[in-house]
Motif scaffolding. Structure first.
Motif, PDB file in Angstrom:
ATOM      1  N   GLU A  95       0.821  -1.216   0.000  1.00 35.19           N
ATOM      2  CA  GLU A  95       0.000   0.000   0.000  1.00 35.19           C
ATOM      3  C   GLU A  95       0.857   1.269   0.000  1.00 35.19           C
ATOM      4  O   GLU A  95       0.345   2.365   0.225  1.00 35.19           O
ATOM      5  CB  GLU A  95      -0.941  -0.011   1.195  1.00 35.19           C
ATOM      6  CG  GLU A  95      -1.946  -1.135   1.133  1.00 35.19           C
ATOM      7  CD  GLU A  95      -2.881  -1.116   2.322  1.00 35.19           C
ATOM      8  OE1 GLU A  95      -3.445  -0.057   2.618  1.00 35.19           O
ATOM      9  OE2 GLU A  95      -3.037  -2.175   2.936  1.00 35.19           O
ATOM     10  N   GLN A  96       2.162   1.095  -0.211  1.00 38.59           N
ATOM     11  CA  GLN A  96       3.106   2.210  -0.257  1.00 38.59           C
ATOM     12  C   GLN A  96       3.185   2.969   1.069  1.00 38.59           C
ATOM     13  O   GLN A  96       3.253   4.197   1.111  1.00 38.59           O
ATOM     14  CB  GLN A  96       2.775   3.162  -1.420  1.00 38.59           C
ATOM     15  CG  GLN A  96       2.868   2.500  -2.781  1.00 38.59           C
ATOM     16  CD  GLN A  96       4.260   1.910  -3.028  1.00 38.59           C
ATOM     17  OE1 GLN A  96       5.260   2.597  -2.951  1.00 38.59           O
ATOM     18  NE2 GLN A  96       4.311   0.617  -3.306  1.00 38.59           N
TER      19      GLN A  96
ATOM     20  N   ASN B  63       3.667   7.705   4.203  1.00 38.58           N
ATOM     21  CA  ASN B  63       3.278   7.237   2.865  1.00 38.58           C
ATOM     22  C   ASN B  63       4.425   7.473   1.890  1.00 38.58           C
ATOM     23  O   ASN B  63       5.466   8.041   2.242  1.00 38.58           O
ATOM     24  CB  ASN B  63       1.967   7.878   2.409  1.00 38.58           C
ATOM     25  CG  ASN B  63       2.069   9.378   2.166  1.00 38.58           C
ATOM     26  OD1 ASN B  63       3.154   9.936   1.999  1.00 38.58           O
ATOM     27  ND2 ASN B  63       0.924  10.029   2.161  1.00 38.58           N
TER      28      ASN B  63
ATOM     29  N   LYS C 261      -4.036   1.497  10.617  1.00 43.14           N
ATOM     30  CA  LYS C 261      -3.361   2.428   9.705  1.00 43.14           C
ATOM     31  C   LYS C 261      -3.798   3.874   9.875  1.00 43.14           C
ATOM     32  O   LYS C 261      -3.203   4.771   9.293  1.00 43.14           O
ATOM     33  CB  LYS C 261      -3.549   1.963   8.265  1.00 43.14           C
ATOM     34  CG  LYS C 261      -2.791   0.683   7.993  1.00 43.14           C
ATOM     35  CD  LYS C 261      -2.981   0.184   6.591  1.00 43.14           C
ATOM     36  CE  LYS C 261      -2.235  -1.127   6.417  1.00 43.14           C
ATOM     37  NZ  LYS C 261      -2.451  -1.714   5.101  1.00 43.14           N
TER      38      LYS C 261
END
Length: 176
Positions: free
Chosen positions: A8-9, A25, A70
Motif C-alpha cells: 500500500e506504499q 506514505n 493504519k
C-alpha cells in the motif's frame, strides 16, 4: 530509520532525535506518530490492517503489547494480553485472568469468560477451556461442541481433532 514500503506504499519510520515511531506514505507524509513510549514490533502491517506495537517501561523492557491500525488508532492497549494471528480479523485477549475475543477495531465481540482460549480457525471455531472442560466455540461465543473434554487440540487437516474424554483418547469431527 525507515522500513521498506509495503504493497500500500506505507512504511514505518523512526524519528532520529526522539526515537518516536510513525507511519509514512510514499510521498513522505507522516500519517501518524505513535505515543511516546510505544514502538512497532512488526516491520509491516498484517492483512487484517493491524501492526503489533510495544510499550517500553522506561528500562528498555517491554511491559505491554497491543496493536495499531493504519489510522493510528490503538487497539487492545487496555487489555492484560492481546494477540491476533495470521492476519485474522478476530484476536484473543485476556482481562482479569479470563480470555475473550476482540475485533480489529478494538470492539469486544466475546466477553472474557474462558480460562484458556485459542485462535479462531478458518471455519470459525476456536478451542477454549471453560469450567475445567475443553470445547469449541463459534464466533458468537456459543459452544459448537460442548466443553466436555479433559483435553483437546485444534483440528488437524481441517477434519479431525484429538480429544481426551473419560481418560481415553479419541478423535472428533467438526460436528463433535
Amino acid at each position: 530509520s525507515i522500513s521498506n514500503f509495503d504493497a500500500e506504499q506505507l512504511c514505518i519510520v523512526v524519528q532520529k532525535d526522539t526515537m518516536r515511531n510513525g507511519l509514512m506514505n510514499n510521498k513522505g507524509k507522516i500519517l501518524f506518530w505513535l505515543p511516546k513510549d510505544f514502538s512497532f514490533t512488526d516491520e509491516k502491517y498484517a492483512p487484517n490492517g493491524l501492526a503489533k506495537i510495544s510499550r517500553d517501561d522506561g528500562t528498555g523492557n517491554t511491559n505491554q503489547d497491543c496493536y495499531v491500525n493504519k489510522a493510528g488508532d490503538l487497539v487492545g492497549c487496555e487489555m492484560q494480553s492481546i494477540e491476533f494471528q495470521d492476519g485474522n480479523k478476530i484476536g484473543k485477549f485476556q482481562k482479569n485472568e479470563k480470555w475473550g475475543y476482540i475485533d480489529t477495531s478494538g470492539k469486544v465481540i466475546i466477553k472474557p469468560k474462558f480460562d484458556e482460549a485459542e485462535h479462531f480457525d478458518k471455519y470459525g471455531m476456536a478451542l477454549v477451556r471453560h469450567d475445567n472442560g475443553w470445547g469449541y466455540i463459534n464466533k458468537t461465543g456459543d459452544f459448537a461442541i460442548k466443553e466436555s473434554f479433559e483435553s483437546a487440540v485444534d483440528f488437524y487437516n481441517d477434519e479431525l481433532a484429538p480429544v481426551i474424554k473419560n481418560g481415553l483418547w479419541g478423535y472428533i469431527n467438526r460436528r463433535g
